[in-house]
Scaffold this active site. Sequence first.
Site, PDB file in Angstrom:
ATOM      1  N   GLU A 104     -11.262  -0.670  -2.812  1.00  9.18           N
ATOM      2  CA  GLU A 104     -10.524   0.026  -1.761  1.00  9.18           C
ATOM      3  C   GLU A 104      -9.328   0.764  -2.364  1.00  9.18           C
ATOM      4  O   GLU A 104      -9.182   0.869  -3.577  1.00  9.18           O
ATOM      5  CB  GLU A 104     -10.058  -0.957  -0.688  1.00  9.18           C
ATOM      6  N   ASP A 127       0.826  -1.214   0.000  1.00  5.23           N
ATOM      7  CA  ASP A 127       0.000   0.000   0.000  1.00  5.23           C
ATOM      8  C   ASP A 127       0.861   1.266   0.000  1.00  5.23           C
ATOM      9  O   ASP A 127       0.707   2.142   0.861  1.00  5.23           O
ATOM     10  CB  ASP A 127      -0.938   0.033   1.218  1.00  5.23           C
TER      11      ASP A 127
END
Length: 459
Positions: free
Chosen positions: A213, A31
Amino acid sequence: MNHPRKPPEQRLFDPKTFEDETTWKTLNTHDPGIFKDGENYYSFSTDAMYREEERPPFRGGVQVRRSKDLVDWEWIGHAFDGVPKQAKEWTGADGLWAPDVIKVNDTYLLYYCASRFGTRQSFIGAASARSPEGPWTDLGEIMKTAEGDDLEVNAIDPNVLFDREGRLWMVYGSFFGGIYILELDRQTGKPLAGGTGTLLARRDRNIRDGAIEGPYIVYHPQHDYYYLFVSYDSLFSNYNVRAARSRSITGPYTDYLDQPMTDTQHAEPSRIGVKLLGGYRFGTGAGWLAPGHNSVLEDNGVYYMVHHAREENNKSCFHLHVREMSWTKEGWPLVSPERYAGEPPRIISPSEIAGNWEWIIHDPDTDSIVEAIPNSLLADGSLSGPAEGQSWRNVDQEIIELRLSYPWFGGETCKLMSCRGSIQPAWDWEMERTTLVYSGLTENGIAVWGKKISSLEAY
């Protein structure tokens, strides 16, 4: 000729590097948020690492890396000594997820989140510093959600940005109710008003629990669009990056076929959003699995997508990837088939293009790794292969048009598709040499990648 230099060695699956953080470089990056300050690039990323069962738990506090060129990365350390107090008390988390950094006036703001995996017991917080390398002072809560409350949104995955008028916004969310955006106070970095903000994108809860997401928004001044990037599906197996755009930062965001990213009833769920990047494999070697949760860097007019991806042979091992982006004349983003290695752009002559190529079609219906298919570009403007009508041509000095046959949308029947894109020099990370790569979009908004494998004589 301007060819990319050979990048520094980046060892893949190598257990010897797991215990020593200072050797990680791209390893164990998950991420990744990207940020440039002066001459330095910084990646802030989730507290995650490959570890076997007998190894002790990882240390939390946001991983920080630095680079001078987006290619060679060095470990800096952790932004915090563990999980900040409020986030820890609310979630019980041992690590922080999906950080993002922005500079407001003379202050750097680091947004982070903590959560209980698979739940809405989540917390977004922020910290401030005078340097991107800290020390960071925790500012506490930005927003939080809880299992059983009356909200739909999940308070994780923050991305903070300025709009074209200089207002400050935070886009956030994961699974459950989808992706939202709310305005922040430029003085405090906290929400201007209560509530969850405006819905930008969501998926039907019956489709992999509404798996969307990792939102990230970028404004492109030349095209005058805001671009929303999100990741679909499972971060462990079939993550893929989708894009949509809007004239307004608060939406509505629509894809290449003008489908709204909030549509959960009319469009085919797997085909909403332009799929720019998914799992892939060139040649006979190992490929990359579940690339996703991207950020985007604009650097002097050049754009880069930064994301993580998992090794196909060991999906618990994940790395930082940086890819140069390009844009179609209609204003849609594309990403390079190969990781960035410092290659300068240049015009490619037609004589260089002819050769043996491999092609990857990022079919939005495909959940698994896409394997490359061979097809040669011949000097007479035709393509090899059994299907008739395949061809390629220079539309101008920058744009190459292909007519390529491919089993469409996972079906058995091959269809001839038209695709426009550009060819650039690149470093071939699989074969460790220079090459040419192609990135384009079809008339239906399907991303197509190509890589030159050899000259026609070497086939």
